[in-house]
Design an enzyme around this catalytic site. Sequence first.
Site, PDB file in Angstrom:
ATOM      1  N   ALA A  55     -75.687  54.464  15.035  1.00  0.00           N
ATOM      2  CA  ALA A  55     -76.370  53.210  14.678  1.00  0.00           C
ATOM      3  C   ALA A  55     -76.168  52.918  13.201  1.00  0.00           C
ATOM      4  CB  ALA A  55     -77.862  53.316  15.008  1.00  0.00           C
ATOM      5  N   ARG A  70     -83.378  56.421  11.027  1.00  0.00           N
ATOM      6  CA  ARG A  70     -82.526  55.244  11.149  1.00  0.00           C
ATOM      7  C   ARG A  70     -82.925  54.406  12.366  1.00  0.00           C
ATOM      8  NH1 ARG A  70     -76.088  55.365   9.611  1.00  0.00           N
ATOM      9  NH2 ARG A  70     -76.538  54.273   7.702  1.00  0.00           N
ATOM     10  N   PRO A  83     -65.852  60.936   8.008  1.00  0.00           N
ATOM     11  CA  PRO A  83     -65.510  61.039   6.585  1.00  0.00           C
ATOM     12  C   PRO A  83     -64.280  61.923   6.356  1.00  0.00           C
ATOM     13  CG  PRO A  83     -67.395  62.436   7.080  1.00  0.00           C
ATOM     14  CD  PRO A  83     -67.068  61.692   8.339  1.00  0.00           C
ATOM     15  N   THR A  84     -63.756  61.876   5.147  1.00  0.00           N
ATOM     16  CA  THR A  84     -62.620  62.742   4.800  1.00  0.00           C
ATOM     17  C   THR A  84     -63.114  64.183   4.727  1.00  0.00           C
ATOM     18  OG1 THR A  84     -61.733  60.915   3.518  1.00  0.00           O
ATOM     19  CG2 THR A  84     -60.801  63.081   3.078  1.00  0.00           C
ATOM     20  N   THR A  92     -63.016  54.505  12.986  1.00  0.00           N
ATOM     21  CA  THR A  92     -61.608  54.614  12.574  1.00  0.00           C
ATOM     22  C   THR A  92     -61.204  56.067  12.699  1.00  0.00           C
ATOM     23  OG1 THR A  92     -62.067  53.012  10.887  1.00  0.00           O
ATOM     24  CG2 THR A  92     -59.950  54.107  10.775  1.00  0.00           C
ATOM     25  N   GLU A 125     -62.710  48.375  14.875  1.00  0.00           N
ATOM     26  CA  GLU A 125     -63.507  47.272  14.345  1.00  0.00           C
ATOM     27  C   GLU A 125     -62.917  46.810  13.026  1.00  0.00           C
ATOM     28  OE1 GLU A 125     -65.991  45.505  15.839  1.00  0.00           O
ATOM     29  OE2 GLU A 125     -65.287  44.391  14.112  1.00  0.00           O
ATOM     30  N   LYS A 132     -55.232  49.934  12.902  1.00  0.00           N
ATOM     31  CA  LYS A 132     -56.420  49.904  12.045  1.00  0.00           C
ATOM     32  C   LYS A 132     -56.128  50.561  10.693  1.00  0.00           C
ATOM     33  CE  LYS A 132     -60.739  50.028  10.720  1.00  0.00           C
ATOM     34  NZ  LYS A 132     -61.799  49.110  10.657  1.00  0.00           N
ATOM     35  N   GLY A 163     -63.842  49.978  -3.082  1.00  0.00           N
ATOM     36  CA  GLY A 163     -64.744  51.024  -2.610  1.00  0.00           C
ATOM     37  C   GLY A 163     -64.935  50.826  -1.119  1.00  0.00           C
ATOM     38  N   CYS A 171     -63.984  52.701   4.167  1.00  0.00           N
ATOM     39  CA  CYS A 171     -62.731  52.690   4.935  1.00  0.00           C
ATOM     40  C   CYS A 171     -61.454  52.879   4.131  1.00  0.00           C
ATOM     41  CB  CYS A 171     -62.611  51.388   5.718  1.00  0.00           C
ATOM     42  SG  CYS A 171     -63.698  51.331   7.130  1.00  0.00           S
ATOM     43  N   LYS A 201     -60.475  56.396   2.694  1.00  0.00           N
ATOM     44  CA  LYS A 201     -60.432  57.365   3.790  1.00  0.00           C
ATOM     45  C   LYS A 201     -59.224  57.091   4.710  1.00  0.00           C
ATOM     46  CE  LYS A 201     -62.690  56.677   7.540  1.00  0.00           C
ATOM     47  NZ  LYS A 201     -63.746  56.377   8.509  1.00  0.00           N
TER      48      LYS A 201
HETATM   49  C1  UDX Z   1     -62.605  46.742   4.923  1.00  0.00           C
HETATM   50  C2  UDX Z   1     -61.701  45.793   5.731  1.00  0.00           C
HETATM   51  O1  UDX Z   1     -61.676  44.501   5.075  1.00  0.00           O
HETATM   52  C3  UDX Z   1     -62.208  45.669   7.149  1.00  0.00           C
HETATM   53  O2  UDX Z   1     -61.309  44.871   7.921  1.00  0.00           O
HETATM   54  C4  UDX Z   1     -62.324  47.060   7.764  1.00  0.00           C
HETATM   55  O3  UDX Z   1     -62.873  46.968   9.059  1.00  0.00           O
HETATM   56  C5  UDX Z   1     -63.189  47.955   6.904  1.00  0.00           C
HETATM   57  O4  UDX Z   1     -62.690  48.003   5.572  1.00  0.00           O
HETATM   58  P1  UDX Z   1     -64.965  46.539   3.735  1.00  0.00           P
HETATM   59  O5  UDX Z   1     -64.559  47.821   3.074  1.00  0.00           O
HETATM   60  O6  UDX Z   1     -66.286  46.465   4.403  1.00  0.00           O
HETATM   61  O7  UDX Z   1     -63.888  46.141   4.843  1.00  0.00           O
HETATM   62  O8  UDX Z   1     -64.921  45.348   2.652  1.00  0.00           O
HETATM   63  P2  UDX Z   1     -63.737  44.529   1.950  1.00  0.00           P
HETATM   64  O9  UDX Z   1     -64.176  43.122   1.811  1.00  0.00           O
HETATM   65  O10 UDX Z   1     -62.429  44.738   2.592  1.00  0.00           O
HETATM   66  O11 UDX Z   1     -63.711  45.146   0.473  1.00  0.00           O
HETATM   67  C6  UDX Z   1     -63.278  46.469   0.211  1.00  0.00           C
HETATM   68  C7  UDX Z   1     -63.236  46.707  -1.279  1.00  0.00           C
HETATM   69  O12 UDX Z   1     -62.194  45.973  -1.888  1.00  0.00           O
HETATM   70  C8  UDX Z   1     -64.504  46.292  -2.020  1.00  0.00           C
HETATM   71  O13 UDX Z   1     -64.838  47.277  -2.981  1.00  0.00           O
HETATM   72  C9  UDX Z   1     -64.129  44.994  -2.663  1.00  0.00           C
HETATM   73  O14 UDX Z   1     -64.887  44.703  -3.824  1.00  0.00           O
HETATM   74  C10 UDX Z   1     -62.677  45.242  -3.003  1.00  0.00           C
HETATM   75  N1  UDX Z   1     -61.903  44.005  -3.148  1.00  0.00           N
HETATM   76  C11 UDX Z   1     -61.701  43.181  -2.081  1.00  0.00           C
HETATM   77  C12 UDX Z   1     -61.337  43.690  -4.383  1.00  0.00           C
HETATM   78  O15 UDX Z   1     -61.493  44.438  -5.371  1.00  0.00           O
HETATM   79  N2  UDX Z   1     -60.596  42.541  -4.497  1.00  0.00           N
HETATM   80  C13 UDX Z   1     -60.379  41.702  -3.447  1.00  0.00           C
HETATM   81  O16 UDX Z   1     -59.677  40.685  -3.635  1.00  0.00           O
HETATM   82  C14 UDX Z   1     -60.951  42.028  -2.199  1.00  0.00           C
HETATM   83  P1  ADP Z   2     -70.135  53.631   9.982  1.00  0.00           P
HETATM   84  O1  ADP Z   2     -69.974  52.888   8.676  1.00  0.00           O
HETATM   85  O2  ADP Z   2     -68.806  54.076  10.543  1.00  0.00           O
HETATM   86  O3  ADP Z   2     -70.957  52.888  10.975  1.00  0.00           O
HETATM   87  P2  ADP Z   2     -72.406  55.354   9.376  1.00  0.00           P
HETATM   88  O4  ADP Z   2     -72.426  56.652   8.642  1.00  0.00           O
HETATM   89  O5  ADP Z   2     -73.112  54.164   8.803  1.00  0.00           O
HETATM   90  O6  ADP Z   2     -70.858  55.032   9.648  1.00  0.00           O
HETATM   91  O7  ADP Z   2     -72.999  55.573  10.845  1.00  0.00           O
HETATM   92  C1  ADP Z   2     -72.674  56.610  11.695  1.00  0.00           C
HETATM   93  C2  ADP Z   2     -73.934  57.035  12.453  1.00  0.00           C
HETATM   94  O8  ADP Z   2     -73.549  57.937  13.489  1.00  0.00           O
HETATM   95  C3  ADP Z   2     -74.990  57.763  11.602  1.00  0.00           C
HETATM   96  O9  ADP Z   2     -76.219  57.063  11.658  1.00  0.00           O
HETATM   97  C4  ADP Z   2     -75.088  59.166  12.268  1.00  0.00           C
HETATM   98  O10 ADP Z   2     -76.419  59.671  12.294  1.00  0.00           O
HETATM   99  C5  ADP Z   2     -74.608  58.871  13.680  1.00  0.00           C
HETATM  100  N1  ADP Z   2     -74.113  60.050  14.410  1.00  0.00           N
HETATM  101  C6  ADP Z   2     -73.210  60.976  14.003  1.00  0.00           C
HETATM  102  N2  ADP Z   2     -72.978  61.895  14.965  1.00  0.00           N
HETATM  103  C7  ADP Z   2     -73.769  61.562  16.025  1.00  0.00           C
HETATM  104  C8  ADP Z   2     -73.980  62.128  17.335  1.00  0.00           C
HETATM  105  N3  ADP Z   2     -73.321  63.220  17.753  1.00  0.00           N
HETATM  106  N4  ADP Z   2     -74.862  61.521  18.160  1.00  0.00           N
HETATM  107  C9  ADP Z   2     -75.526  60.406  17.747  1.00  0.00           C
HETATM  108  N5  ADP Z   2     -75.356  59.823  16.537  1.00  0.00           N
HETATM  109  C10 ADP Z   2     -74.499  60.393  15.684  1.00  0.00           C
END
Ligand code: UDX
Ligand code: ADP
Length: 476
Positions: A12, A41, A95-96, A134, A166, A221, A274, A277, A280
């Site tokens: 979640a 959570r 995570p990594t 991912t 996603e 992805k 940052g 995704c 990593k």
């Molecule tokens: C990213 C991908 O966009 C998304 O498709 C994937 O599913 C998950 O990873 P997210 O990390 O949530 O999404 O945000 P995003 O808008 O992509 O920004 C990532 C980082 O790049 C942020 O730190 C943002 O500030 C930075 N960024 C983005 C820049 O520095 N410059 C830009 O022009 C765009």
């Molecule tokens: P993401 O950004 O990919 O959604 P998050 O760390 O926000 O990653 O969410 C992952 C969630 O999965 C966490 O809330 C964690 O507690 C949950 N989780 C991890 N392993 C299990 C498991 N075996 N069963 C149920 N929930 C889990």
Amino acid sequence: MPSIRSICCIGAGYVGGPTMAVIADRCPGVQVTVVDINQARIDAWNDADLSKLPVYEPGLDAVVGRARGRNLRFSTAVDEAIAAADMVFISVNTPTKTKGLGAGQASDLRWVEACARQVAKSATGHTIVVEKSTLPVRTAEAIKAILASAEASGGDRSFAVLSNPEFLAEGTAIPDLESPDRVLIGGEHPEAIDALACVYSHWVPQERILRTNLWSSELSKLTANAFLAQRISSINSVAALCEATGADVREVARAIGTDSRIGPKFLNAGPGFGGSCFQKDILNLVYLCRHFGLPDVADYWESVVQLNTWQQHRIARLVVQKLFGTVTGKRLAILGFAFKADTNDTREAPAIRIAKDLLEEGAQLAIHDPKVEPEQIARDLSLPASEAPNAESGPTRASLSGEGTWWPSASVAAALEGADSVLILTEWNQYRQLDWTDLAQRMRQPAWVFDARSVVDPDQVHAAGLKLWRIGEGQP
Ligand code: UDX
Ligand code: ADP
């Protein structure tokens, strides 16, 4: 087409929560249960006060408000939800790895494997298992192997595995989910692919639902994120060159972005990318390339991450240089700690590395962020918050000893009180409308504004008598 009546999502978090909320909202006939082992959570997702949801996303409260209690549930009863489901999404953290084989690059798949085993144990009838997290390419194989041994152990249970990555970006998750550029479904069983496509077809046009084999889907992805991150490292490298030569990266970005082959999006120079995704996924790609005997390809992608880290250290170094070569005992305000605007997520936020560098130099940091909790900042910096010092008082005992300290500031004005400089690290809208004339009077002169997100109006900052550094702006 086979129709799905009951969905379970394991995890979640930032992906599982918003994705399932939108599926439940758009498919009122499907029961959606989001489960997590983290009780706090789940309690937050069930909070009657929608401003307390554990994930901050514009528009999420309205979607959850409509669907929760109707066909959307949040629960810790994982086995029960799996048993009742026709389709189980795995949306847990990957995570990594921090130690062991592939440490620092490969994804830690222990949570995914735990989920696959839990599905193998508790599923009933035919269950479609969907990878949403991912994952490295060919992870589906491991999931399939675990489920196949459950099938072989008898009973009338059967499984199909799909990859459905996603692509939502945090901060725009709801519009991204409601009108995605594409939905990607990878798999081997046409009926299972049809079943998932049928769920999305409630609101996504057919032509945007792409079908591929499992491995293409998984690799797409990683590749999409690597391409996006590469654009940011490219423009950040150009920003540094602009600063050295007298060009302006905003002008360069506009000029190159009008070429339709390049396009205008994702060309904002900043403090580096940052989020959970980009880094990593690229490191994952690097690991895969090395594993498959492609060291040159691995080096190519690794440089995207290296440039990003360099950019963050560069900004911290630059601040120290401009403040007469020392920040020991100096008060600096940091505006924005989230990795981007409109999220409370700080995973891999550039602010972490920059703040750590400045703390290492003995700075006193007043940190403001409209959505990030101070406890999260303390965890990220591995340093508990200090008491905010009185603005008039001189350097504190801690600062004289050269130790860096930080404290949370409830307002921008409070953060800038007595500060020698302010660094803007997240592009929150409220930082675009600051009254620099008022703020300048709160700061110790000569004072600097370091704008790493191009949010301030340079004329206003200069008119207030402040010195300004903007990312990628050279002196002509
Ligand atoms: C990213 C991908 O966009 C998304 O498709 C994937 O599913 C998950 O990873 P997210 O990390 O949530 O999404 O945000 P995003 O808008 O992509 O920004 C990532 C980082 O790049 C942020 O730190 C943002 O500030 C930075 N960024 C983005 C820049 O520095 N410059 C830009 O022009 C765009
Ligand atoms: P993401 O950004 O990919 O959604 P998050 O760390 O926000 O990653 O969410 C992952 C969630 O999965 C966490 O809330 C964690 O507690 C949950 N989780 C991890 N392993 C299990 C498991 N075996 N069963 C149920 N929930 C889990």
